[in-house]
Scaffold this motif. Structure first.
Motif, PDB file in Angstrom:
ATOM      1  N   ASN A  50       0.822  -1.220  -0.122  1.00 53.91           N
ATOM      2  CA  ASN A  50      -0.066   0.063  -0.169  1.00 53.91           C
ATOM      3  C   ASN A  50       0.798   1.294   0.189  1.00 53.91           C
ATOM      4  OD1 ASN A  50       0.862   0.763   2.688  1.00 53.91           O
ATOM      5  ND2 ASN A  50      -0.926  -0.699   3.638  1.00 53.91           N
ATOM      6  N   THR A  51       0.239   2.453  -0.086  1.00 52.56           N
ATOM      7  CA  THR A  51       0.850   3.687  -0.335  1.00 52.56           C
ATOM      8  C   THR A  51       1.930   3.941   0.956  1.00 52.56           C
ATOM      9  OG1 THR A  51      -1.171   4.485  -1.199  1.00 52.56           O
ATOM     10  CG2 THR A  51       0.615   5.923  -1.205  1.00 52.56           C
ATOM     11  N   PHE A  52       1.317   3.545   1.907  1.00 51.15           N
ATOM     12  CA  PHE A  52       2.127   3.721   3.210  1.00 51.15           C
ATOM     13  C   PHE A  52       3.685   3.252   3.154  1.00 51.15           C
ATOM     14  CE2 PHE A  52       3.162   5.434   7.134  1.00 51.15           C
ATOM     15  CZ  PHE A  52       3.615   4.591   8.331  1.00 51.15           C
ATOM     16  N   VAL A  53       3.690   1.899   2.759  1.00 50.44           N
ATOM     17  CA  VAL A  53       4.968   1.222   2.533  1.00 50.44           C
ATOM     18  C   VAL A  53       5.736   1.939   1.681  1.00 50.44           C
ATOM     19  CG1 VAL A  53       6.013  -0.889   2.060  1.00 50.44           C
ATOM     20  CG2 VAL A  53       4.023  -0.887   3.417  1.00 50.44           C
ATOM     21  N   TYR A  54       5.216   2.257   0.350  1.00 55.41           N
ATOM     22  CA  TYR A  54       6.076   2.821  -0.446  1.00 55.41           C
ATOM     23  C   TYR A  54       6.523   4.395  -0.286  1.00 55.41           C
ATOM     24  CZ  TYR A  54       5.115  -0.132  -4.588  1.00 55.41           C
ATOM     25  OH  TYR A  54       4.922  -1.234  -5.556  1.00 55.41           O
ATOM     26  N   PHE A  55       5.669   4.848   0.691  1.00 58.58           N
ATOM     27  CA  PHE A  55       5.861   6.120   1.210  1.00 58.58           C
ATOM     28  C   PHE A  55       7.217   5.936   2.073  1.00 58.58           C
ATOM     29  CE2 PHE A  55       5.517  10.546   2.040  1.00 58.58           C
ATOM     30  CZ  PHE A  55       5.778  10.676   3.297  1.00 58.58           C
ATOM     31  N   LYS A  56       7.279   4.995   3.161  1.00 55.47           N
ATOM     32  CA  LYS A  56       8.454   4.896   3.990  1.00 55.47           C
ATOM     33  C   LYS A  56       9.690   4.426   2.993  1.00 55.47           C
ATOM     34  CE  LYS A  56       6.795   2.013   6.990  1.00 55.47           C
ATOM     35  NZ  LYS A  56       6.574   1.204   8.540  1.00 55.47           N
ATOM     36  N   ILE A  57       9.467   3.958   1.899  1.00 53.30           N
ATOM     37  CA  ILE A  57      10.735   3.402   1.170  1.00 53.30           C
ATOM     38  C   ILE A  57      11.293   4.533   0.565  1.00 53.30           C
ATOM     39  CG2 ILE A  57      11.336   2.238  -1.043  1.00 53.30           C
ATOM     40  CD1 ILE A  57       9.384  -0.207  -0.196  1.00 53.30           C
ATOM     41  N   VAL A  58      10.424   5.537  -0.253  1.00 49.79           N
ATOM     42  CA  VAL A  58      11.000   6.683  -0.961  1.00 49.79           C
ATOM     43  C   VAL A  58      11.635   7.816   0.372  1.00 49.79           C
ATOM     44  CG1 VAL A  58       9.351   6.446  -2.555  1.00 49.79           C
ATOM     45  CG2 VAL A  58       8.800   7.968  -0.851  1.00 49.79           C
ATOM     46  N   LYS A  59      10.808   7.615   1.387  1.00 48.75           N
ATOM     47  CA  LYS A  59      11.361   8.379   2.538  1.00 48.75           C
ATOM     48  C   LYS A  59      12.898   7.881   2.934  1.00 48.75           C
ATOM     49  CE  LYS A  59       9.690  11.582   5.629  1.00 48.75           C
ATOM     50  NZ  LYS A  59       8.987  11.772   6.902  1.00 48.75           N
ATOM     51  N   ALA A  60      13.179   6.906   2.937  1.00 48.30           N
ATOM     52  CA  ALA A  60      14.291   6.106   3.193  1.00 48.30           C
ATOM     53  C   ALA A  60      15.458   6.545   2.085  1.00 48.30           C
ATOM     54  CB  ALA A  60      14.174   4.776   3.560  1.00 48.30           C
ATOM     55  N   LEU A  61      14.954   6.222   0.985  1.00 44.29           N
ATOM     56  CA  LEU A  61      15.868   6.604  -0.378  1.00 44.29           C
ATOM     57  C   LEU A  61      16.025   7.995  -0.361  1.00 44.29           C
ATOM     58  CD1 LEU A  61      14.290   3.759  -2.632  1.00 44.29           C
ATOM     59  CD2 LEU A  61      16.575   3.657  -1.323  1.00 44.29           C
ATOM     60  N   GLU A  62      15.217   8.910   0.079  1.00 41.75           N
ATOM     61  CA  GLU A  62      15.244  10.443  -0.141  1.00 41.75           C
ATOM     62  C   GLU A  62      14.747  10.833  -1.586  1.00 41.75           C
ATOM     63  OE1 GLU A  62      19.397  10.463   1.152  1.00 41.75           O
ATOM     64  OE2 GLU A  62      18.856  11.565   3.017  1.00 41.75           O
ATOM     65  N   VAL A  63      13.707  10.236  -1.949  1.00 42.79           N
ATOM     66  CA  VAL A  63      13.082  10.771  -3.265  1.00 42.79           C
ATOM     67  C   VAL A  63      11.530  10.843  -2.886  1.00 42.79           C
ATOM     68  CG1 VAL A  63      14.847   9.468  -4.729  1.00 42.79           C
ATOM     69  CG2 VAL A  63      12.867   8.038  -3.947  1.00 42.79           C
ATOM     70  N   ASN A  64      10.784  11.050  -4.216  1.00 44.50           N
ATOM     71  CA  ASN A  64       9.182  10.980  -3.777  1.00 44.50           C
ATOM     72  C   ASN A  64       8.659   9.982  -4.622  1.00 44.50           C
ATOM     73  OD1 ASN A  64       9.125  11.776  -6.168  1.00 44.50           O
ATOM     74  ND2 ASN A  64       9.325  14.140  -5.814  1.00 44.50           N
ATOM     75  N   LEU A  65       7.355   9.700  -4.097  1.00 46.94           N
ATOM     76  CA  LEU A  65       6.717   8.609  -4.801  1.00 46.94           C
ATOM     77  C   LEU A  65       6.510   8.667  -6.130  1.00 46.94           C
ATOM     78  CD1 LEU A  65       3.480   8.734  -2.261  1.00 46.94           C
ATOM     79  CD2 LEU A  65       4.888   6.791  -2.737  1.00 46.94           C
ATOM     80  N   GLU A  66       6.667   9.893  -6.745  1.00 49.90           N
ATOM     81  CA  GLU A  66       6.802  10.190  -8.106  1.00 49.90           C
ATOM     82  C   GLU A  66       7.713   9.349  -8.883  1.00 49.90           C
ATOM     83  OE1 GLU A  66       6.321  14.427  -9.256  1.00 49.90           O
ATOM     84  OE2 GLU A  66       6.632  14.118 -11.152  1.00 49.90           O
ATOM     85  N   THR A  67       8.808   9.592  -8.073  1.00 48.85           N
ATOM     86  CA  THR A  67      10.127   8.952  -8.662  1.00 48.85           C
ATOM     87  C   THR A  67       9.930   7.653  -8.930  1.00 48.85           C
ATOM     88  OG1 THR A  67      11.070  10.785  -7.422  1.00 48.85           O
ATOM     89  CG2 THR A  67      12.466   8.967  -8.205  1.00 48.85           C
ATOM     90  N   ILE A  68       9.576   6.974  -7.941  1.00 50.59           N
ATOM     91  CA  ILE A  68       9.424   5.309  -8.029  1.00 50.59           C
ATOM     92  C   ILE A  68       8.353   4.956  -8.997  1.00 50.59           C
ATOM     93  CG2 ILE A  68      10.620   4.834  -6.023  1.00 50.59           C
ATOM     94  CD1 ILE A  68       7.776   3.935  -4.791  1.00 50.59           C
ATOM     95  N   MET A  69       7.451   5.936  -9.222  1.00 52.42           N
ATOM     96  CA  MET A  69       6.442   5.502 -10.344  1.00 52.42           C
ATOM     97  C   MET A  69       6.542   6.014 -11.813  1.00 52.42           C
ATOM     98  SD  MET A  69       4.065   4.163  -8.356  1.00 52.42           S
ATOM     99  CE  MET A  69       3.709   3.991  -6.541  1.00 52.42           C
ATOM    100  N   LYS A  70       7.975   6.464 -12.028  1.00 49.02           N
ATOM    101  CA  LYS A  70       8.354   7.028 -13.263  1.00 49.02           C
ATOM    102  C   LYS A  70       8.341   5.652 -14.302  1.00 49.02           C
ATOM    103  CE  LYS A  70      11.121  10.350 -12.855  1.00 49.02           C
ATOM    104  NZ  LYS A  70      10.084  11.244 -13.182  1.00 49.02           N
ATOM    105  N   GLY A  71       7.550   5.988 -15.399  1.00 48.33           N
ATOM    106  CA  GLY A  71       7.510   5.065 -16.274  1.00 48.33           C
ATOM    107  C   GLY A  71       6.636   4.119 -16.366  1.00 48.33           C
ATOM    108  N   THR A  72       5.526   4.139 -15.313  1.00 50.56           N
ATOM    109  CA  THR A  72       4.344   3.138 -15.075  1.00 50.56           C
ATOM    110  C   THR A  72       3.332   3.795 -16.157  1.00 50.56           C
ATOM    111  OG1 THR A  72       3.305   4.823 -13.461  1.00 50.56           O
ATOM    112  CG2 THR A  72       4.924   2.757 -12.714  1.00 50.56           C
TER     113      THR A  72
END
Lengths: 72, 72
Positions: A50-72
């Motif tokens: 869910n979004t919350f887990v993705y949010f925790k991952i992007v925060k740890a990686l110091e990027v934002n949700l948009e970044t990991i969704m690039k190209g979807t």
């Protein structure tokens, strides 16, 4: 594009970002405060968390949700 | 940015995209094959669904996941 394809793109984006930080899956799991096994299943595209887990991952990686969704 | 803030941005993006199509929440729910009540709770920022639900919403809106995550 179908859902499994989107998951594969997201997991690839997370994988690349993790490698850029030279982090292991354990290190990402610790930084994101999620179970180590979960980072593995996300990177294998087995699960679409869910979004919350993705949010925790992007925060740890110091990027934002948009970044990991690039190209979807 | 904190998680609730990210949810608010995502829901705002979905809300704007829905209005651009002049769709009601019912119409979006039907097109995305999700419960009508769910579109309401997403747009109120009460829930952060899993990726699959977001994927069904973006497919119905004919955009991609990256679009609704813009600004997070």
């Amino acid at each position: 594009m179908e859902y499994p394809d989107a998951l594969l793109i997201i997991r690839h984006n997370i994988y690349i970002l993790r490698l850029e930080k030279r982090w292991s899956q354990e290190k990402l799991a610790f930084a994101a405060d999620i179970f180590r096994s979960y980072t593995g299943s996300i990177e294998r595209g087995e699960t679409g968390p869910n979004t919350f887990v993705y949010f925790k991952i992007v925060k740890a990686l110091e990027v934002n949700l948009e970044t990991i969704m690039k190209g979807t």
